[in-house]
Design a protein around this motif. Structure first.
Motif, PDB file in Angstrom:
ATOM      1  N   HIS A  73      51.745  14.477  52.304  1.00 10.86           N
ATOM      2  CA  HIS A  73      50.882  15.598  51.922  1.00 10.86           C
ATOM      3  C   HIS A  73      51.586  16.502  50.919  1.00 10.86           C
ATOM      4  CE1 HIS A  73      47.751  18.583  52.125  1.00 10.86           C
ATOM      5  NE2 HIS A  73      48.654  19.509  52.372  1.00 10.86           N
ATOM      6  N   GLN A  74      52.882  16.721  51.115  1.00  9.82           N
ATOM      7  CA  GLN A  74      53.621  17.544  50.157  1.00  9.82           C
ATOM      8  C   GLN A  74      53.579  16.924  48.761  1.00  9.82           C
ATOM      9  OE1 GLN A  74      57.598  18.705  51.577  1.00  9.82           O
ATOM     10  NE2 GLN A  74      56.908  18.315  53.658  1.00  9.82           N
ATOM     11  N   TYR A  75      53.754  15.614  48.712  1.00  8.96           N
ATOM     12  CA  TYR A  75      53.725  14.923  47.418  1.00  8.96           C
ATOM     13  C   TYR A  75      52.344  15.024  46.779  1.00  8.96           C
ATOM     14  CZ  TYR A  75      53.495  11.134  44.043  1.00  8.96           C
ATOM     15  OH  TYR A  75      53.287  10.406  42.904  1.00  8.96           O
ATOM     16  N   LEU A  76      51.302  14.734  47.562  1.00 10.52           N
ATOM     17  CA  LEU A  76      49.945  14.790  47.028  1.00 10.52           C
ATOM     18  C   LEU A  76      49.621  16.184  46.501  1.00 10.52           C
ATOM     19  CD1 LEU A  76      47.158  13.506  46.585  1.00 10.52           C
ATOM     20  CD2 LEU A  76      46.597  14.142  48.947  1.00 10.52           C
ATOM     21  N   LYS A  77      49.977  17.195  47.265  1.00  8.41           N
ATOM     22  CA  LYS A  77      49.702  18.571  46.851  1.00  8.41           C
ATOM     23  C   LYS A  77      50.463  18.923  45.575  1.00  8.41           C
ATOM     24  CE  LYS A  77      49.309  23.204  48.845  1.00  8.41           C
ATOM     25  NZ  LYS A  77      49.507  24.019  50.080  1.00  8.41           N
ATOM     26  N   THR A  78      51.698  18.449  45.461  1.00  3.33           N
ATOM     27  CA  THR A  78      52.503  18.731  44.276  1.00  3.33           C
ATOM     28  C   THR A  78      51.940  18.039  43.039  1.00  3.33           C
ATOM     29  OG1 THR A  78      54.497  19.005  45.619  1.00  3.33           O
ATOM     30  CG2 THR A  78      54.809  18.563  43.273  1.00  3.33           C
ATOM     31  N   VAL A  79      51.586  16.768  43.180  1.00  2.00           N
ATOM     32  CA  VAL A  79      51.029  16.015  42.051  1.00  2.00           C
ATOM     33  C   VAL A  79      49.720  16.640  41.576  1.00  2.00           C
ATOM     34  CG1 VAL A  79      49.961  13.817  41.430  1.00  2.00           C
ATOM     35  CG2 VAL A  79      52.158  13.835  42.590  1.00  2.00           C
ATOM     36  N   LEU A  80      48.865  17.012  42.512  1.00  2.00           N
ATOM     37  CA  LEU A  80      47.602  17.645  42.131  1.00  2.00           C
ATOM     38  C   LEU A  80      47.850  18.982  41.439  1.00  2.00           C
ATOM     39  CD1 LEU A  80      45.446  16.817  45.278  1.00  2.00           C
ATOM     40  CD2 LEU A  80      45.169  15.873  42.975  1.00  2.00           C
ATOM     41  N   HIS A  81      48.837  19.723  41.918  1.00  2.00           N
ATOM     42  CA  HIS A  81      49.183  20.992  41.270  1.00  2.00           C
ATOM     43  C   HIS A  81      49.616  20.761  39.824  1.00  2.00           C
ATOM     44  CE1 HIS A  81      51.005  24.875  40.437  1.00  2.00           C
ATOM     45  NE2 HIS A  81      52.132  24.263  40.152  1.00  2.00           N
ATOM     46  N   VAL A  82      50.437  19.750  39.599  1.00  2.00           N
ATOM     47  CA  VAL A  82      50.878  19.437  38.236  1.00  2.00           C
ATOM     48  C   VAL A  82      49.671  19.137  37.347  1.00  2.00           C
ATOM     49  CG1 VAL A  82      52.115  17.737  36.831  1.00  2.00           C
ATOM     50  CG2 VAL A  82      53.173  18.664  38.899  1.00  2.00           C
ATOM     51  N   MET A  83      48.654  18.495  37.918  1.00  2.00           N
ATOM     52  CA  MET A  83      47.462  18.152  37.144  1.00  2.00           C
ATOM     53  C   MET A  83      46.455  19.301  37.074  1.00  2.00           C
ATOM     54  SD  MET A  83      46.823  14.093  37.941  1.00  2.00           S
ATOM     55  CE  MET A  83      46.804  14.163  39.738  1.00  2.00           C
ATOM     56  N   GLY A  84      46.779  20.435  37.697  1.00  2.00           N
ATOM     57  CA  GLY A  84      45.929  21.613  37.578  1.00  2.00           C
ATOM     58  C   GLY A  84      45.045  21.902  38.767  1.00  2.00           C
ATOM     59  N   VAL A  85      45.128  21.083  39.822  1.00  2.00           N
ATOM     60  CA  VAL A  85      44.292  21.274  41.011  1.00  2.00           C
ATOM     61  C   VAL A  85      45.110  22.015  42.061  1.00  2.00           C
ATOM     62  CG1 VAL A  85      42.880  20.145  42.770  1.00  2.00           C
ATOM     63  CG2 VAL A  85      43.109  19.111  40.493  1.00  2.00           C
ATOM     64  N   ASP A  86      44.798  23.283  42.267  1.00  2.00           N
ATOM     65  CA  ASP A  86      45.572  24.107  43.200  1.00  2.00           C
ATOM     66  C   ASP A  86      44.859  24.357  44.525  1.00  2.00           C
ATOM     67  OD1 ASP A  86      47.888  24.531  41.612  1.00  2.00           O
ATOM     68  OD2 ASP A  86      46.765  25.945  40.382  1.00  2.00           O
ATOM     69  N   ASP A  87      43.569  24.075  44.576  1.00  2.30           N
ATOM     70  CA  ASP A  87      42.804  24.253  45.815  1.00  2.30           C
ATOM     71  C   ASP A  87      42.864  22.941  46.593  1.00  2.30           C
ATOM     72  OD1 ASP A  87      41.030  24.748  47.844  1.00  2.30           O
ATOM     73  OD2 ASP A  87      39.427  25.521  46.563  1.00  2.30           O
ATOM     74  N   VAL A  88      43.893  22.797  47.418  1.00  2.00           N
ATOM     75  CA  VAL A  88      44.134  21.551  48.158  1.00  2.00           C
ATOM     76  C   VAL A  88      44.268  21.876  49.643  1.00  2.00           C
ATOM     77  CG1 VAL A  88      45.595  19.517  48.427  1.00  2.00           C
ATOM     78  CG2 VAL A  88      45.354  20.596  46.166  1.00  2.00           C
ATOM     79  N   THR A  89      43.445  21.244  50.463  1.00  2.31           N
ATOM     80  CA  THR A  89      43.448  21.482  51.905  1.00  2.31           C
ATOM     81  C   THR A  89      43.796  20.194  52.639  1.00  2.31           C
ATOM     82  OG1 THR A  89      41.738  23.181  51.686  1.00  2.31           O
ATOM     83  CG2 THR A  89      42.071  22.232  53.878  1.00  2.31           C
ATOM     84  N   GLY A  90      44.645  20.299  53.644  1.00  2.00           N
ATOM     85  CA  GLY A  90      44.973  19.164  54.494  1.00  2.00           C
ATOM     86  C   GLY A  90      44.235  19.256  55.815  1.00  2.00           C
ATOM     87  N   LEU A  91      43.693  18.131  56.260  1.00  3.08           N
ATOM     88  CA  LEU A  91      42.981  18.059  57.540  1.00  3.08           C
ATOM     89  C   LEU A  91      43.513  16.837  58.275  1.00  3.08           C
ATOM     90  CD1 LEU A  91      40.678  19.619  58.991  1.00  3.08           C
ATOM     91  CD2 LEU A  91      39.114  17.877  58.123  1.00  3.08           C
ATOM     92  N   TYR A  92      43.917  17.023  59.537  1.00  5.07           N
ATOM     93  CA  TYR A  92      44.693  15.983  60.205  1.00  5.07           C
ATOM     94  C   TYR A  92      44.099  15.587  61.554  1.00  5.07           C
ATOM     95  CZ  TYR A  92      47.768  18.170  56.840  1.00  5.07           C
ATOM     96  OH  TYR A  92      48.276  18.717  55.687  1.00  5.07           O
ATOM     97  N   ALA A  93      44.156  14.284  61.822  1.00  2.00           N
ATOM     98  CA  ALA A  93      43.917  13.745  63.162  1.00  2.00           C
ATOM     99  C   ALA A  93      45.239  13.118  63.573  1.00  2.00           C
ATOM    100  CB  ALA A  93      42.800  12.710  63.140  1.00  2.00           C
ATOM    101  N   GLU A  94      45.947  13.748  64.491  1.00  2.00           N
ATOM    102  CA  GLU A  94      47.318  13.316  64.754  1.00  2.00           C
ATOM    103  C   GLU A  94      47.715  13.567  66.203  1.00  2.00           C
ATOM    104  OE1 GLU A  94      49.714  15.592  62.044  1.00  2.00           O
ATOM    105  OE2 GLU A  94      49.208  17.492  62.984  1.00  2.00           O
ATOM    106  N   GLY A  95      48.718  12.804  66.629  1.00  2.00           N
ATOM    107  CA  GLY A  95      49.277  12.987  67.960  1.00  2.00           C
ATOM    108  C   GLY A  95      48.734  12.041  69.014  1.00  2.00           C
ATOM    109  N   MET A  96      47.867  11.101  68.619  1.00  2.00           N
ATOM    110  CA  MET A  96      47.253  10.211  69.599  1.00  2.00           C
ATOM    111  C   MET A  96      48.268   9.278  70.253  1.00  2.00           C
ATOM    112  SD  MET A  96      45.266  11.101  66.932  1.00  2.00           S
ATOM    113  CE  MET A  96      45.340   9.740  65.749  1.00  2.00           C
ATOM    114  N   ASP A  97      49.226   8.781  69.483  1.00  2.00           N
ATOM    115  CA  ASP A  97      50.254   7.899  70.045  1.00  2.00           C
ATOM    116  C   ASP A  97      51.303   8.695  70.815  1.00  2.00           C
ATOM    117  OD1 ASP A  97      48.895   5.894  68.805  1.00  2.00           O
ATOM    118  OD2 ASP A  97      50.319   5.651  67.158  1.00  2.00           O
ATOM    119  N   HIS A  98      51.566   9.895  70.360  1.00  2.00           N
ATOM    120  CA  HIS A  98      52.541  10.755  71.040  1.00  2.00           C
ATOM    121  C   HIS A  98      52.044  11.164  72.420  1.00  2.00           C
ATOM    122  CE1 HIS A  98      55.572  13.869  71.597  1.00  2.00           C
ATOM    123  NE2 HIS A  98      54.601  14.728  71.858  1.00  2.00           N
ATOM    124  N   ASP A  99      50.734  11.358  72.549  1.00  2.00           N
ATOM    125  CA  ASP A  99      50.149  11.812  73.815  1.00  2.00           C
ATOM    126  C   ASP A  99      48.908  10.973  74.118  1.00  2.00           C
ATOM    127  OD1 ASP A  99      49.452  13.214  76.065  1.00  2.00           O
ATOM    128  OD2 ASP A  99      48.904  15.064  75.016  1.00  2.00           O
TER     129      ASP A  99
END
Length: 213
Positions: A165-191
């Protein structure tokens, strides 16, 4: 008409894929809330047409010295440009992927390599600074992972390890896209005992995002 470009990177089927189910929750809500929008979907895990291979590198090197391209390189560049133009013309971007070893899948990285091109999506200023060309656009990153990296399943926030996500957000910023939101489904294997509840909450977030994105 608003154009939404979806870049999906997962080879699994909808029957078994948590990523696909997460995305479908978002997509169904989005289509209901934005019935007139044009949605273009590409699964780059099934077809990644123009990787950064020896032909792409040859085109880049020849451009530096104003050397003409051979016929194969001309065809490659013309076909690749269609994908770049599609990316430039989109108003919204949705990137969908599972986390692979703290990063995005290889195919998504290859897609970003393809569209991150001078002068289409960014350029260098006289001072050598990278300046984006895609202003006024926004992006959503839908990502699934077995571990809980962002604390969405009740664990500690270890989002510093989410390099994708950090990489994607950085690359998009370089291309001029600063409105970037992350949405996650995570932790299913952990719990795994709470996996159904974790997914239900993630689906609710995806549905809400589909209504407002």
């Amino acid at each position: 008409m608003t154009k939404v470009l979806v870049i999906y990177a997962h080879p699994e089927t909808k029957t078994y894929s948590t990523t696909a189910k997460f995305y479908q929750q978002f997509l169904t809500a989005y289509r209901t809330a934005h019935p007139d929008d044009q949605i273009i979907e590409h699964n780059v895990s099934e077809y990644m047409p123009f990787p950064l291979d020896k032909i792409a590198v040859a085109i880049y090197n020849k451009a530096l010295v104003n050397q003409p391209l051979n016929p194969d390189e001309e065809r490659f560049q013309a076909s690749r440009q269609v994908w770049i133009d599609e990316f430039v013309s989109a108003d919204k971007y949705v990137f969908v992927n599972p986390m692979y070893n703290l990063f995005v899948p290889t195919e998504m990285k290859s897609y970003l390599d393809m569209v991150m091109q001078v002068p289409d999506t960014f350029h260098y200023t006289a001072e050598g600074v990278m300046a984006g060309a895609l202003h006024g656009k926004k992006a959503l990153h839908l990502q699934t992972s077995g571990g809980d990296y962002h604390g969405t399943a009740g664990g500690p926030d270890i989002s510093r390890l989410d390099l994708g996500h950090q990489y994607l957000k950085t690359v998009l910023h370089v291309m001029g896209v600063d409105d970037v939101t992350g949405l996650y489904a995570e932790g299913m294997d952990h719990d795994p005992a709470n996996a159904p509840d974790i997914m239900a909450q993630a689906f609710a977030r995806a549905e809400a995002a589909g209504k407002t994105f």
